[in-house]
Design a protein around this motif. Structure first.
Motif, PDB file in Angstrom:
ATOM      1  N   GLU A 115       0.838  -1.202   0.000  1.00 23.86           N
ATOM      2  CA  GLU A 115       0.000   0.000   0.000  1.00 23.86           C
ATOM      3  C   GLU A 115       0.873   1.253   0.000  1.00 23.86           C
ATOM      4  O   GLU A 115       1.651   1.482   0.923  1.00 23.86           O
ATOM      5  CB  GLU A 115      -0.920   0.032   1.229  1.00 23.86           C
ATOM      6  N   ASP A 116       0.755   2.038  -1.061  1.00 25.08           N
ATOM      7  CA  ASP A 116       1.426   3.340  -1.150  1.00 25.08           C
ATOM      8  C   ASP A 116       2.934   3.251  -0.939  1.00 25.08           C
ATOM      9  O   ASP A 116       3.553   4.162  -0.385  1.00 25.08           O
ATOM     10  CB  ASP A 116       0.801   4.309  -0.135  1.00 25.08           C
ATOM     11  N   GLN A 118       6.574   3.822  -1.925  1.00 24.29           N
ATOM     12  CA  GLN A 118       7.079   4.860  -2.815  1.00 24.29           C
ATOM     13  C   GLN A 118       8.524   4.675  -3.266  1.00 24.29           C
ATOM     14  O   GLN A 118       8.909   5.168  -4.323  1.00 24.29           O
ATOM     15  CB  GLN A 118       6.945   6.225  -2.130  1.00 24.29           C
ATOM     16  N   THR A 141      -1.320  -1.140  -4.543  1.00 24.14           N
ATOM     17  CA  THR A 141      -2.334  -0.109  -4.717  1.00 24.14           C
ATOM     18  C   THR A 141      -1.847   0.884  -5.772  1.00 24.14           C
ATOM     19  O   THR A 141      -0.646   1.010  -6.032  1.00 24.14           O
ATOM     20  CB  THR A 141      -2.616   0.641  -3.402  1.00 24.14           C
ATOM     21  N   ARG A 142      -2.784   1.591  -6.365  1.00 21.61           N
ATOM     22  CA  ARG A 142      -2.436   2.497  -7.471  1.00 21.61           C
ATOM     23  C   ARG A 142      -1.569   3.670  -7.033  1.00 21.61           C
ATOM     24  O   ARG A 142      -1.005   4.364  -7.880  1.00 21.61           O
ATOM     25  CB  ARG A 142      -3.717   2.997  -8.142  1.00 21.61           C
ATOM     26  N   THR A 143      -1.455   3.880  -5.728  1.00 23.48           N
ATOM     27  CA  THR A 143      -0.604   4.958  -5.224  1.00 23.48           C
ATOM     28  C   THR A 143       0.848   4.509  -5.055  1.00 23.48           C
ATOM     29  O   THR A 143       1.695   5.306  -4.654  1.00 23.48           O
ATOM     30  CB  THR A 143      -1.132   5.459  -3.871  1.00 23.48           C
ATOM     31  N   CYS A 144       1.131   3.256  -5.347  1.00 18.09           N
ATOM     32  CA  CYS A 144       2.509   2.751  -5.226  1.00 18.09           C
ATOM     33  C   CYS A 144       3.374   3.234  -6.387  1.00 18.09           C
ATOM     34  O   CYS A 144       2.878   3.650  -7.434  1.00 18.09           O
ATOM     35  CB  CYS A 144       2.518   1.221  -5.206  1.00 18.09           C
ATOM     36  N   TYR A 167      -1.931  -4.121 -10.181  1.00 15.76           N
ATOM     37  CA  TYR A 167      -2.341  -2.924  -9.440  1.00 15.76           C
ATOM     38  C   TYR A 167      -3.828  -3.027  -9.115  1.00 15.76           C
ATOM     39  O   TYR A 167      -4.626  -3.460  -9.953  1.00 15.76           O
ATOM     40  CB  TYR A 167      -2.060  -1.664 -10.256  1.00 15.76           C
ATOM     41  N   ASP A 170      -7.441  -0.341  -4.002  1.00 17.29           N
ATOM     42  CA  ASP A 170      -7.003  -0.172  -2.618  1.00 17.29           C
ATOM     43  C   ASP A 170      -7.029  -1.528  -1.924  1.00 17.29           C
ATOM     44  O   ASP A 170      -7.463  -2.526  -2.506  1.00 17.29           O
ATOM     45  CB  ASP A 170      -7.869   0.848  -1.858  1.00 17.29           C
ATOM     46  N   GLY A 210       2.883  -1.388   4.391  1.00 18.38           N
ATOM     47  CA  GLY A 210       2.483  -0.014   4.132  1.00 18.38           C
ATOM     48  C   GLY A 210       3.599   0.912   3.687  1.00 18.38           C
ATOM     49  O   GLY A 210       4.747   0.498   3.478  1.00 18.38           O
ATOM     50  N   ASN A 211       3.256   2.158   3.575  1.00 22.18           N
ATOM     51  CA  ASN A 211       4.167   3.229   3.160  1.00 22.18           C
ATOM     52  C   ASN A 211       5.377   3.330   4.088  1.00 22.18           C
ATOM     53  O   ASN A 211       5.262   3.123   5.295  1.00 22.18           O
ATOM     54  CB  ASN A 211       3.388   4.547   3.150  1.00 22.18           C
ATOM     55  N   THR A 217      -2.377   2.565   6.175  1.00 20.34           N
ATOM     56  CA  THR A 217      -3.472   3.428   6.596  1.00 20.34           C
ATOM     57  C   THR A 217      -4.344   2.658   7.582  1.00 20.34           C
ATOM     58  O   THR A 217      -4.351   1.417   7.598  1.00 20.34           O
ATOM     59  CB  THR A 217      -4.335   3.861   5.396  1.00 20.34           C
TER      60      THR A 217
END
Length: 258
Positions: A115-116, A118, A141-144, A167, A170, A210-211, A217
């Motif tokens: 998740e996310d 970066q 997730t698409r925020t990765c 992808y 969420d 996670g991030n 989150t």
């Protein structure tokens, strides 16, 4: 032989290296180096670019000549390369397309859910470690970070060719599918009540990571069946995302092997 930076192919490769949008639009990505060329599935290869100086390597050229290729002047290659010390060979590849059923089709699937995330190095390291630990697939997730980012590709050390990935919108959107396949989900979280090595991962298993800075989150953490934590000494509060993922993956691999 390509001798000009104004060549349309060269300009396009620079775009592919630099812009996620270009890679998504064209369905292509770039992998540099001998290893990445040597391990690339031949049906993924769109074109290979080799420096003029490397054409003297008969063994390499015998393999290069099996696929579409171009010879590039050394000075031009240095400009189209994304690395500081180019190896003289660059492969343009078609981005693979996987579906959820490809990833969860096995009995008792073993998955990673990111998740996310970066950092390209973390993402690539997780791909490489996942292959080593026997993971069946990675969901992001698409925020990765974009998996086809050149830095991610280098960090995978070829595992991107063999590790299915997909992808998703969420983490919560995965709940119903995981329940259908009897996949139990575990969130690496500071509030975990149980240590990671106290759970049973021999059935369908998915780890949530996670991030790097913020962790999972609350929404993602609450979607997990179980919160787990890694015991730590000293004043350390958390581990690097790829390190934590590696510890969890290899504990699951140990249990499944035994």
């Amino acid at each position: 032989m390509i001798t000009s930076l104004n060549n349309e192919q060269i300009k396009n490769i620079i775009q592919l290296n630099q812009k996620t949008k270009a890679r998504r639009k064209q369905g292509l990505f770039v992998a540099e180096g001998r290893k990445m060329f040597g391990e690339a599935p031949r049906d993924w290869i769109s074109r290979v670019y080799v420096t003029e100086s490397l054409t003297k390597d008969e063994d390499l050229m015998a393999k290069v000549q099996e696929v579409p290729y171009e010879i590039v002047a050394d000075v031009v290659f240095r400009q189209m390369s994304d690395t500081q010390t180019p190896q003289g060979i660059l492969t343009v590849l078609k981005k693979p397309s996987y579906h959820m059923e490809d990833i969860i089709q096995k009995e008792a699937p073993f998955l990673m859910v990111l998740e996310d995330l970066q950092d390209p190095g973390n993402a690539g390291t997780i791909f490489r470690t996942a292959e080593g630990a026997g993971v069946d697939g990675i969901l992001l997730t698409r925020t990765c970070v974009d998996v086809t980012n050149p830095k991610v590709i280098r960090s995978t050390m070829g595992s991107v060719y063999r590790m299915p990935f997909l992808y998703v919108e969420d983490v919560v959107s995965l709940r119903e599918k995981f329940q259908e396949k009897h996949i139990r989900t575990y969130a690496a979280h500071l509030k975990g009540k149980n240590f990671y090595d106290g759970e049973d991962y021999r059935g369908g298993t998915a780890f949530f990571i996670g991030n790097e800075g913020n962790g999972l989150t609350e929404t993602a953490a609450s979607a997990a069946d179980c919160l787990i934590k890694i015991p730590m000494c000293g004043r350390v509060e958390s581990l690097n995302a790829a390190m934590a993922a590696g510890i969890l993956m290899y504990e699951a691999a140990r249990q499944r092997r035994n």
